[in-house]
Scaffold this motif. Sequence first.
Motif, mmCIF file in Angstrom:
data_model
loop_
_atom_site.group_PDB
_atom_site.id
_atom_site.type_symbol
_atom_site.label_atom_id
_atom_site.label_comp_id
_atom_site.label_asym_id
_atom_site.label_seq_id
_atom_site.Cartn_x
_atom_site.Cartn_y
_atom_site.Cartn_z
ATOM 1 N N LEU A 1 0.795 -1.221 0.000
ATOM 2 C CA LEU A 1 0.000 0.000 0.000
ATOM 3 C C LEU A 1 0.832 1.278 0.000
ATOM 4 O O LEU A 1 0.455 2.274 -0.638
ATOM 5 N N ALA A 2 1.960 1.283 0.706
ATOM 6 C CA ALA A 2 2.709 2.516 0.953
ATOM 7 C C ALA A 2 3.081 3.267 -0.321
ATOM 8 O O ALA A 2 2.750 4.445 -0.489
ATOM 9 N N GLN A 3 3.780 2.617 -1.243
ATOM 10 C CA GLN A 3 4.238 3.305 -2.449
ATOM 11 C C GLN A 3 3.084 3.729 -3.352
ATOM 12 O O GLN A 3 3.152 4.758 -4.017
ATOM 13 N N LYS A 4 2.018 2.938 -3.362
ATOM 14 C CA LYS A 4 0.854 3.311 -4.181
ATOM 15 C C LYS A 4 0.211 4.589 -3.634
ATOM 16 O O LYS A 4 -0.226 5.456 -4.398
ATOM 17 N N LEU A 5 0.143 4.698 -2.322
ATOM 18 C CA LEU A 5 -0.413 5.909 -1.722
ATOM 19 C C LEU A 5 0.473 7.117 -2.000
ATOM 20 O O LEU A 5 -0.022 8.201 -2.318
ATOM 21 N N CYS A 6 1.786 6.926 -1.900
ATOM 22 C CA CYS A 6 2.707 8.043 -2.140
ATOM 23 C C CYS A 6 2.699 8.481 -3.604
ATOM 24 O O CYS A 6 3.052 9.622 -3.913
ATOM 25 N N SER A 7 2.310 7.593 -4.496
ATOM 26 C CA SER A 7 2.261 7.918 -5.926
ATOM 27 C C SER A 7 0.908 8.451 -6.363
ATOM 28 O O SER A 7 0.747 8.871 -7.512
ATOM 29 N N ASP A 8 -0.068 8.429 -5.461
ATOM 30 C CA ASP A 8 -1.411 8.869 -5.823
ATOM 31 C C ASP A 8 -1.434 10.384 -6.021
ATOM 32 O O ASP A 8 -1.072 11.142 -5.103
ATOM 33 N N PRO A 9 -1.837 10.880 -7.190
ATOM 34 C CA PRO A 9 -1.770 12.322 -7.472
ATOM 35 C C PRO A 9 -2.696 13.171 -6.609
ATOM 36 O O PRO A 9 -2.351 14.305 -6.263
ATOM 37 N N VAL A 10 -3.858 12.649 -6.258
ATOM 38 C CA VAL A 10 -4.794 13.423 -5.421
ATOM 39 C C VAL A 10 -4.256 13.536 -3.995
ATOM 40 O O VAL A 10 -4.257 14.610 -3.393
ATOM 41 N N LEU A 11 -3.775 12.422 -3.457
ATOM 42 C CA LEU A 11 -3.226 12.440 -2.114
ATOM 43 C C LEU A 11 -2.004 13.354 -2.033
ATOM 44 O O LEU A 11 -1.792 14.055 -1.041
ATOM 45 N N ALA A 12 -1.190 13.363 -3.115
ATOM 46 C CA ALA A 12 0.037 14.173 -3.139
ATOM 47 C C ALA A 12 -0.253 15.673 -3.106
ATOM 48 O O ALA A 12 0.598 16.461 -2.697
ATOM 49 N N LYS A 13 -1.442 16.078 -3.526
ATOM 50 C CA LYS A 13 -1.801 17.500 -3.459
ATOM 51 C C LYS A 13 -2.080 17.952 -2.028
ATOM 52 O O LYS A 13 -2.048 19.142 -1.732
ATOM 53 N N GLN A 14 -2.340 16.998 -1.165
ATOM 54 C CA GLN A 14 -2.774 17.330 0.191
ATOM 55 C C GLN A 14 -1.775 16.938 1.287
ATOM 56 O O GLN A 14 -1.798 17.497 2.372
ATOM 57 N N PHE A 15 -0.904 15.967 0.989
ATOM 58 C CA PHE A 15 0.009 15.453 2.006
ATOM 59 C C PHE A 15 1.422 15.294 1.438
ATOM 60 O O PHE A 15 1.589 14.978 0.261
ATOM 61 N N GLY A 16 2.406 15.483 2.321
ATOM 62 C CA GLY A 16 3.794 15.329 1.915
ATOM 63 C C GLY A 16 4.372 13.979 2.291
ATOM 64 O O GLY A 16 5.319 13.497 1.665
ATOM 65 N N LEU A 17 3.814 13.344 3.324
ATOM 66 C CA LEU A 17 4.314 12.060 3.811
ATOM 67 C C LEU A 17 3.171 11.072 3.995
ATOM 68 O O LEU A 17 2.041 11.461 4.306
ATOM 69 N N VAL A 18 3.494 9.804 3.808
ATOM 70 C CA VAL A 18 2.556 8.716 4.105
ATOM 71 C C VAL A 18 3.215 7.797 5.121
ATOM 72 O O VAL A 18 4.350 7.343 4.923
ATOM 73 N N ASN A 19 2.541 7.556 6.225
ATOM 74 C CA ASN A 19 3.007 6.614 7.244
ATOM 75 C C ASN A 19 2.035 5.444 7.301
ATOM 76 O O ASN A 19 0.846 5.644 7.550
ATOM 77 N N VAL A 20 2.540 4.239 7.069
ATOM 78 C CA VAL A 20 1.688 3.046 7.141
ATOM 79 C C VAL A 20 2.167 2.186 8.306
ATOM 80 O O VAL A 20 3.296 1.690 8.307
ATOM 81 N N TYR A 21 1.321 2.050 9.311
ATOM 82 C CA TYR A 21 1.622 1.230 10.482
ATOM 83 C C TYR A 21 0.893 -0.101 10.348
ATOM 84 O O TYR A 21 -0.213 -0.158 9.828
ATOM 85 N N TRP A 22 1.516 -1.164 10.843
ATOM 86 C CA TRP A 22 0.818 -2.444 10.816
ATOM 87 C C TRP A 22 0.903 -3.120 12.186
ATOM 88 O O TRP A 22 1.911 -3.057 12.878
ATOM 89 N N SER A 23 -0.208 -3.747 12.558
ATOM 90 C CA SER A 23 -0.273 -4.508 13.797
ATOM 91 C C SER A 23 -1.571 -5.301 13.808
ATOM 92 O O SER A 23 -2.630 -4.768 13.481
ATOM 93 N N GLY A 24 -1.485 -6.576 14.186
ATOM 94 C CA GLY A 24 -2.680 -7.406 14.310
ATOM 95 C C GLY A 24 -3.280 -7.355 15.698
ATOM 96 O O GLY A 24 -4.271 -8.028 15.967
ATOM 97 N N ASN A 25 -2.673 -6.552 16.567
ATOM 98 C CA ASN A 25 -3.149 -6.437 17.944
ATOM 99 C C ASN A 25 -4.410 -5.574 17.991
ATOM 100 O O ASN A 25 -4.394 -4.419 17.574
ATOM 101 N N LEU A 26 -5.495 -6.138 18.520
ATOM 102 C CA LEU A 26 -6.771 -5.425 18.535
ATOM 103 C C LEU A 26 -6.699 -4.152 19.382
ATOM 104 O O LEU A 26 -7.269 -3.122 19.015
ATOM 105 N N ALA A 27 -5.977 -4.198 20.504
ATOM 106 C CA ALA A 27 -5.871 -3.022 21.366
ATOM 107 C C ALA A 27 -5.200 -1.864 20.632
ATOM 108 O O ALA A 27 -5.600 -0.703 20.779
ATOM 109 N N GLU A 28 -4.183 -2.174 19.820
ATOM 110 C CA GLU A 28 -3.494 -1.129 19.075
ATOM 111 C C GLU A 28 -4.389 -0.581 17.957
ATOM 112 O O GLU A 28 -4.403 0.616 17.690
ATOM 113 N N GLN A 29 -5.135 -1.474 17.314
ATOM 114 C CA GLN A 29 -6.072 -1.027 16.283
ATOM 115 C C GLN A 29 -7.117 -0.102 16.890
ATOM 116 O O GLN A 29 -7.438 0.954 16.312
#
Length: 296
Positions: A73-101
């Motif tokens: 997902l990360a690189q696809k989001l960073c390459s998205d032209p609409v998202l790039a007009k609004q944001f400079g960075l994309v942070n993708v966190y992953w965790s299967g822990n329900l408490a963290e979600q």
Amino acid sequence: MKYNLKLSNNTTIVTVLFLSVLACFYLAKALNSPSVVVLPNLLEKHIQCQTRSVSNTQSFNVHVPVKKLAEALAQKLCSDPVLAKQFGLVNVYWSGNLAEQIDFIAKGLADLTLSKDNVMKALMAESTYSYKAVIGYPEYTSFFISNREKPKLEKAYFLDKKIGLLDYPTSRSGHIMPKQTFKALDIDIDALNIQYVTSHKILRDKLSSGELDIIATYWNEDDEVHFSKNYITPTGSNISGSKWYLKMVSDNTELACSLQSLLHHVAQETGSSYFDSVNEYWQCNTFPYEFLGERE
């Protein structure tokens, strides 16, 4: 002498009570301290990339259950032209822990998250942070799958088997439903030979190689290339699929539509027939774009 002993005992009790109250005070202070947050614990489970807007300091934060999805997902989001007009960075966190979600959703930390509708409703996330569904995956049935025989829903059957589950506590098919089945059969989980893995694909690979006797997962029609449909046993049906939710504090309809298309492509790239019929919740063909609602 007796008086002094009683006085000593009373003093000890008062001292212990005072220290207990003091300890509780500092513990509560520590737990409520701004330094106790979830994000630092997830820094190792984190991918960051930059959009073309290098001078933009705004971050788009995403939470997903597994690393493989975060990487896709990360690189696809960073390459998205609409998202790039609004944001400079994309942070993708992953965790299967329900408490963290839950922390990411309940505190509104995630701009985009993959979750179950019952979790979102329980946290009142749609009313609190204006989370709206972008796309959703269809209902499915969960199964125990073997490659040599049809699994039996009997206590004795599982005791000598090597069983594969997902190391993802919110997965219905790979974690919740099989454990509910074991509980219904009065099986002590600790008595079972369970191996936890990080994806449904790994479960299938280990079943094919003989490392596991049974796996808990969903069934795809293309699974019949490697396994027999006669050797599957359902553990639950009409299970609602996960949905992608976007935090819509503003009426950011262009981003919602762009993400709807992007996430649909990411799903299809998995090669699973399960993702061929995802549910889209936005009308993006003509302007003005609008939210259609979570119709299945």
